[in-house]
Design a protein around this motif. Structure first.
Motif, PDB file in Angstrom:
ATOM      1  N   GLY A 139     -14.024   3.831   8.713  1.00 36.39           N
ATOM      2  CA  GLY A 139     -14.475   2.646   9.430  1.00 36.39           C
ATOM      3  C   GLY A 139     -15.906   2.727   9.906  1.00 36.39           C
ATOM      4  O   GLY A 139     -16.393   1.834  10.595  1.00 36.39           O
ATOM      5  N   THR A 140     -16.619   3.801   9.543  1.00 31.42           N
ATOM      6  CA  THR A 140     -18.030   3.923   9.907  1.00 31.42           C
ATOM      7  C   THR A 140     -18.849   2.857   9.192  1.00 31.42           C
ATOM      8  O   THR A 140     -19.842   2.347   9.739  1.00 31.42           O
ATOM      9  CB  THR A 140     -18.557   5.323   9.545  1.00 31.42           C
ATOM     10  OG1 THR A 140     -17.711   6.306  10.142  1.00 31.42           O
ATOM     11  CG2 THR A 140     -19.980   5.515  10.024  1.00 31.42           C
ATOM     12  N   TYR A 141     -18.438   2.549   7.966  1.00 26.78           N
ATOM     13  CA  TYR A 141     -19.053   1.476   7.184  1.00 26.78           C
ATOM     14  C   TYR A 141     -17.968   0.535   6.687  1.00 26.78           C
ATOM     15  O   TYR A 141     -16.808   0.938   6.511  1.00 26.78           O
ATOM     16  CB  TYR A 141     -19.843   2.046   6.002  1.00 26.78           C
ATOM     17  CG  TYR A 141     -21.096   2.786   6.415  1.00 26.78           C
ATOM     18  CD1 TYR A 141     -22.279   2.097   6.651  1.00 26.78           C
ATOM     19  CD2 TYR A 141     -21.081   4.163   6.593  1.00 26.78           C
ATOM     20  CE1 TYR A 141     -23.426   2.762   7.057  1.00 26.78           C
ATOM     21  CE2 TYR A 141     -22.223   4.837   7.011  1.00 26.78           C
ATOM     22  CZ  TYR A 141     -23.395   4.132   7.242  1.00 26.78           C
ATOM     23  OH  TYR A 141     -24.523   4.798   7.653  1.00 26.78           O
ATOM     24  N   GLN A 170      -6.298   3.670   2.317  1.00 25.45           N
ATOM     25  CA  GLN A 170      -6.661   3.475   0.917  1.00 25.45           C
ATOM     26  C   GLN A 170      -7.831   2.504   0.748  1.00 25.45           C
ATOM     27  O   GLN A 170      -7.994   1.549   1.507  1.00 25.45           O
ATOM     28  CB  GLN A 170      -5.458   2.985   0.126  1.00 25.45           C
ATOM     29  CG  GLN A 170      -4.375   4.039  -0.039  1.00 25.45           C
ATOM     30  CD  GLN A 170      -3.294   3.615  -1.006  1.00 25.45           C
ATOM     31  OE1 GLN A 170      -3.177   2.446  -1.371  1.00 25.45           O
ATOM     32  NE2 GLN A 170      -2.487   4.568  -1.427  1.00 25.45           N
ATOM     33  N   LEU A 171      -8.610   2.783  -0.288  1.00 22.93           N
ATOM     34  CA  LEU A 171      -9.754   1.956  -0.641  1.00 22.93           C
ATOM     35  C   LEU A 171      -9.474   1.213  -1.943  1.00 22.93           C
ATOM     36  O   LEU A 171      -8.600   1.605  -2.722  1.00 22.93           O
ATOM     37  CB  LEU A 171     -11.006   2.811  -0.814  1.00 22.93           C
ATOM     38  CG  LEU A 171     -11.392   3.762   0.318  1.00 22.93           C
ATOM     39  CD1 LEU A 171     -12.651   4.538  -0.064  1.00 22.93           C
ATOM     40  CD2 LEU A 171     -11.601   3.008   1.615  1.00 22.93           C
ATOM     41  N   THR A 172     -10.246   0.175  -2.175  1.00 25.33           N
ATOM     42  CA  THR A 172     -10.194  -0.502  -3.463  1.00 25.33           C
ATOM     43  C   THR A 172     -11.615  -0.849  -3.892  1.00 25.33           C
ATOM     44  O   THR A 172     -12.487  -1.082  -3.051  1.00 25.33           O
ATOM     45  CB  THR A 172      -9.345  -1.786  -3.413  1.00 25.33           C
ATOM     46  OG1 THR A 172      -9.232  -2.324  -4.732  1.00 25.33           O
ATOM     47  CG2 THR A 172      -9.962  -2.845  -2.507  1.00 25.33           C
ATOM     48  N   SER A 173     -11.837  -0.850  -5.181  1.00 28.95           N
ATOM     49  CA  SER A 173     -13.107  -1.341  -5.709  1.00 28.95           C
ATOM     50  C   SER A 173     -12.986  -2.852  -5.872  1.00 28.95           C
ATOM     51  O   SER A 173     -11.984  -3.350  -6.396  1.00 28.95           O
ATOM     52  CB  SER A 173     -13.411  -0.687  -7.053  1.00 28.95           C
ATOM     53  OG  SER A 173     -14.548  -1.296  -7.650  1.00 28.95           O
ATOM     54  N   VAL A 174     -14.005  -3.571  -5.429  1.00 31.01           N
ATOM     55  CA  VAL A 174     -13.986  -5.026  -5.531  1.00 31.01           C
ATOM     56  C   VAL A 174     -15.053  -5.540  -6.483  1.00 31.01           C
ATOM     57  O   VAL A 174     -15.129  -6.747  -6.758  1.00 31.01           O
ATOM     58  CB  VAL A 174     -14.174  -5.670  -4.144  1.00 31.01           C
ATOM     59  CG1 VAL A 174     -12.967  -5.393  -3.256  1.00 31.01           C
ATOM     60  CG2 VAL A 174     -15.467  -5.176  -3.470  1.00 31.01           C
ATOM     61  N   THR A 210     -19.534   8.872   0.961  1.00 34.51           N
ATOM     62  CA  THR A 210     -19.527   7.433   1.242  1.00 34.51           C
ATOM     63  C   THR A 210     -18.107   6.909   1.381  1.00 34.51           C
ATOM     64  O   THR A 210     -17.797   6.143   2.303  1.00 34.51           O
ATOM     65  CB  THR A 210     -20.262   6.671   0.125  1.00 34.51           C
ATOM     66  OG1 THR A 210     -21.652   7.035   0.144  1.00 34.51           O
ATOM     67  CG2 THR A 210     -20.149   5.165   0.313  1.00 34.51           C
ATOM     68  N   MET A 211     -17.211   7.318   0.493  1.00 28.21           N
ATOM     69  CA  MET A 211     -15.829   6.844   0.567  1.00 28.21           C
ATOM     70  C   MET A 211     -15.161   7.306   1.858  1.00 28.21           C
ATOM     71  O   MET A 211     -14.413   6.537   2.489  1.00 28.21           O
ATOM     72  CB  MET A 211     -15.047   7.321  -0.654  1.00 28.21           C
ATOM     73  CG  MET A 211     -15.461   6.619  -1.932  1.00 28.21           C
ATOM     74  SD  MET A 211     -14.339   6.901  -3.319  1.00 28.21           S
ATOM     75  CE  MET A 211     -14.413   8.668  -3.451  1.00 28.21           C
ATOM     76  N   THR A 212     -15.433   8.528   2.249  1.00 26.06           N
ATOM     77  CA  THR A 212     -14.856   9.039   3.494  1.00 26.06           C
ATOM     78  C   THR A 212     -15.321   8.211   4.686  1.00 26.06           C
ATOM     79  O   THR A 212     -14.533   7.880   5.582  1.00 26.06           O
ATOM     80  CB  THR A 212     -15.247  10.511   3.690  1.00 26.06           C
ATOM     81  OG1 THR A 212     -14.707  11.288   2.613  1.00 26.06           O
ATOM     82  CG2 THR A 212     -14.710  11.056   5.000  1.00 26.06           C
ATOM     83  N   LYS A 213     -16.581   7.843   4.697  1.00 26.38           N
ATOM     84  CA  LYS A 213     -17.125   7.057   5.807  1.00 26.38           C
ATOM     85  C   LYS A 213     -16.586   5.630   5.817  1.00 26.38           C
ATOM     86  O   LYS A 213     -16.351   5.061   6.889  1.00 26.38           O
ATOM     87  CB  LYS A 213     -18.652   7.063   5.736  1.00 26.38           C
ATOM     88  CG  LYS A 213     -19.263   8.418   6.098  1.00 26.38           C
ATOM     89  CD  LYS A 213     -20.760   8.453   5.864  1.00 26.38           C
ATOM     90  CE  LYS A 213     -21.341   9.808   6.287  1.00 26.38           C
ATOM     91  NZ  LYS A 213     -22.769   9.939   5.942  1.00 26.38           N
ATOM     92  N   GLY A 263     -19.085  17.306  -3.491  1.00 23.27           N
ATOM     93  CA  GLY A 263     -18.871  15.971  -2.963  1.00 23.27           C
ATOM     94  C   GLY A 263     -19.544  14.884  -3.772  1.00 23.27           C
ATOM     95  O   GLY A 263     -19.236  13.703  -3.611  1.00 23.27           O
ATOM     96  N   GLU A 264     -20.458  15.266  -4.655  1.00 21.06           N
ATOM     97  CA  GLU A 264     -21.141  14.284  -5.494  1.00 21.06           C
ATOM     98  C   GLU A 264     -20.222  13.891  -6.653  1.00 21.06           C
ATOM     99  O   GLU A 264     -19.473  14.708  -7.181  1.00 21.06           O
ATOM    100  CB  GLU A 264     -22.461  14.888  -5.993  1.00 21.06           C
ATOM    101  CG  GLU A 264     -23.375  13.928  -6.710  1.00 21.06           C
ATOM    102  CD  GLU A 264     -23.050  13.822  -8.185  1.00 21.06           C
ATOM    103  OE1 GLU A 264     -23.250  12.744  -8.760  1.00 21.06           O
ATOM    104  OE2 GLU A 264     -22.603  14.828  -8.764  1.00 21.06           O
ATOM    105  N   GLY A 265     -20.263  12.610  -7.056  1.00 24.59           N
ATOM    106  CA  GLY A 265     -19.300  12.077  -8.003  1.00 24.59           C
ATOM    107  C   GLY A 265     -19.215  12.806  -9.327  1.00 24.59           C
ATOM    108  O   GLY A 265     -18.126  13.076  -9.834  1.00 24.59           O
TER     109      GLY A 265
END
Length: 342
Positions: free
Chosen positions: A83-85, A106-110, A76-79, A145-147
């Motif tokens: 920009g897929t999601y 980079q991603l962030t948790s909101v 999910t993070m990769t997608k 790949g699972e958390g």
């Protein structure tokens, strides 16, 4: 006598119709499309979003949301990064490693949904496993790949496990829990709220199932939440805030009416067992969602000291040579003031 329409009457009628239709047209046009990816196949926790969609919470917030199942937090993070999601639901503990390895995406948790991580090693009590050290000399089924698999080195380090004495069997998500039920593996790694109820669905009495929850064994992790690209959040703050607000409404509705919530989920996946999913939701509430902190202060109330201490554990386990502040992977700037869900 009927009169033939004149050019003026046609224009006047068209203009009037346009004026009358304009508010609805503008409202529809104003709804921003948001593509949302879950962490796993459809399960009870996801009903907060399906119920939010069915009851119009997203539409009322001004967004049009597409919800798709996931294939693991890492996927999910990769997608989301690609920009897929636009928004994903994933284990936020993986963001530190992801951001370190992907500095340009980079991603962030909101928004953090689970105040206590349900990551665990799950097994049949007949295996004799009662403590982390008992995992040595065992076979553990995992899905790459699972958390929970990605975070297992933190649990192992915190409990001084010798990884060379543990055999990890990489299998598909469909086989992972079945391996334990069939006694082809001694334990598996996953969200206990997923795996334990999957085993119940396979005919194993719940009382025969045991687990070692990471949070109970030296790893006080927060867990899954909403993740976005940092640049997406900067460009689309209203959409992020709207999605969170609708999520909180969905959580309140889910907790108030779990039967309706599971019916909403079943509309997306006809094969789910609603009774199993209600039991799963009760377990999630018990071990991950409705902690004392959430009951008192609301969902996604994050303590900086705890967050940064667990981030340090993540960094050490993944051999990441940085100790970043909480802001590197989490921000509360898009949260509403009222986050009480019960």
């Amino acid at each position: 006598m009927m009169r033939a329409p004149t050019r003026r009457s046609v224009l006047s009628t068209g203009l009037a119709a346009g004026i009358l239709a304009a508010p609805g047209v503008r409202a529809q046009a104003a709804r921003r499309r948001v593509r949302f990816c879950l962490d796993w196949t459809w399960q009870s926790a996801h009903s907060a979003w399906t119920l939010a969609a069915d009851r119009g919470f997203f539409s009322e917030a001004g967004i049009d949301v597409q919800i798709d199942r996931g294939f693991g937090s890492g996927d999910t993070m990769t997608k989301v990064a690609a920009g897929t999601y636009d928004i994903g639901f994933a284990d936020t503990n993986l963001l530190l490693k992801f951001n370190h390895e992907n500095p340009t995406a980079q991603l962030t948790s909101v928004f953090i949904l689970y105040d206590a991580s349900p990551n665990a090693a799950i097994f049949l009590k007949s295996s004799g496993i009662t403590k982390p050290k008992d995992l040595e000399g065992r076979k553990i089924s995992v899905t790459d790949g699972e958390g929970t698999r990605l975070l297992f080195p933190i649990f192992a380090r915190a409990n001084q496990l010798d990884m060379s004495k543990i055999e990890l069997l990489s299998v598909t998500a469909q086989l992972r829990d079945t391996m334990v039920v069939q006694r082809r593996a001694d334990a598996t790694l996953g969200f206990l709220t997923t795996t334990a109820l999957n085993m119940v669905g396979a005919g194993v009495p719940r009382g025969d199932i045991g687990w070692l929850q990471y949070n109970s064994w030296g790893v006080a992790l927060y867990s899954s939440g909403l993740v976005v690209r940092k640049d997406y959040a900067e460009r689309n703050p209203e959409a992020v805030s709207a999605f969170i607000a609708a999520t909180i409404r969905g959580l309140r509705a889910m907790l108030a009416d779990p039967v309706a919530a599971m019916a909403s989920l079943k509309r997306r996946e006809a094969l789910i067992d609603e009774a199993i999913e209600i039991s799963r939701n009760e377990l999630i509430n018990e071990v991950a969602l409705l902690t004392a902190n959430v009951r008192a202060n609301g969902v996604s109330t994050v303590d900086r000291a705890r967050f940064e201490a667990s981030a340090a554990q993540v960094a050490e386990a993944f051999q990441i040579p940085i100790r970043p502040p909480m802001d590197f992977t989490y921000t509360d700037r898009f949260l509403p003031a009222d986050r009480k869900i019960i």
